[in-house]
Design an enzyme around this catalytic site. Structure first.
Site, short mmCIF file in Angstrom:
data_model
loop_
_atom_site.label_atom_id
_atom_site.label_comp_id
_atom_site.label_asym_id
_atom_site.label_seq_id
_atom_site.Cartn_x
_atom_site.Cartn_y
_atom_site.Cartn_z
CB ILE A 68 -0.95 0.00 1.22
CG1 ILE A 68 -1.93 1.18 1.16
CG2 ILE A 68 -0.21 -0.01 2.53
CD1 ILE A 68 -3.00 1.14 2.26
CB SER A 69 1.20 4.08 -2.31
OG SER A 69 1.37 3.34 -3.48
#
Length: 226
Positions: A68-69
């Protein structure tokens, strides 16, 4: 579009601090984007044992070799995409669904089409969308670099994985006045590229928005698994 008014109220304070320090403090100015980031509970998009790290300033693993960024990167890419309330958006790489949820919040009168190649991640993301009552999302399992031709053209296309070059099907599916945001480079480092198709004329305008690092886009049109 019905949705939870205030999901996860116990972490609203942590989200507000993240927005002020990590996003607004670094130059993200779009108030709609900041509101979407404040609304969306990032811990819902993580494995349970990482929930306590949800508002850290960095990417986190979500399984299957994916991440997840970092919140700032999500906000930056969303701001550069410039989604409007009625926009039709194509997202390549659903992942945990966090970016998808942010987009769905912003295009409440439009629609988000999102493609993921890993079935386990897509099933989990779909459950999160249901939990948040986000009904303007359509999902697909497949090769994202090929786009979604039958739903094209799109007002915005966002790619959450790095490609060695911009896949041609994606540029072909961009509407006049639309924007495509994608990390382009090799496996070590990439540059965030914004491609815009002017409302008049076919000539595409391209600019860069700084260095980033993403997992590779696996496709016959990008990086191959071997």
């Amino acid at each position: 579009m019905p949705r939870q008014a205030h999901p996860a109220p116990n972490t609203h304070g942590a989200r507000t601090r993240m927005v002020m320090r990590q996003l607004a403090g670094r130059g993200v100015r779009d108030q709609r984007v900041l509101a979407a980031m404040r609304w969306t509970p990032r811990e819902w998009f993580l494995p349970p044992h990482l929930a306590g790290d949800a508002y850290n300033d960095g990417p986190l693993p979500i399984g299957s070799g994916q991440t997840i960024s970092q919140p700032y990167v999500v906000a930056l890419m969303t701001e550069r995409l410039q989604p409007k309330r009625t926009s039709r958006i194509l997202e390549i790489g659903t992942g945990s669904g966090y970016q998808t949820a942010i987009l769905a919040y912003l295009v409440s009168g439009g629609k988000v089409y999102t493609i993921e190649r890993l079935p386990d991640l897509l099933v989990e993301a779909e459950e999160r969308f249901r939990r948040l009552a986000l009904t303007n999302i359509e999902t697909r399992l497949g090769d994202g670099a090929a786009g979604w031709p039958e739903a094209a053209p799109f007002d915005g296309i966002i790619v959450a994985a790095a490609a060695p070059r911009i896949p041609e099907p994606l540029t072909a599916q961009l509407a006049p006045g639309g924007r495509l945001v994608i990390p382009v480079g090799d496996l070590a480092s990439q540059e965030l590229v914004i491609l815009e198709r002017p409302a008049t004329g076919e000539r595409l305008l391209q600019r860069q928005a700084g260095g980033v690092r993403f997992v590779p886009l696996i496709s016959r049109l990008a990086f191959t698994e071997d």
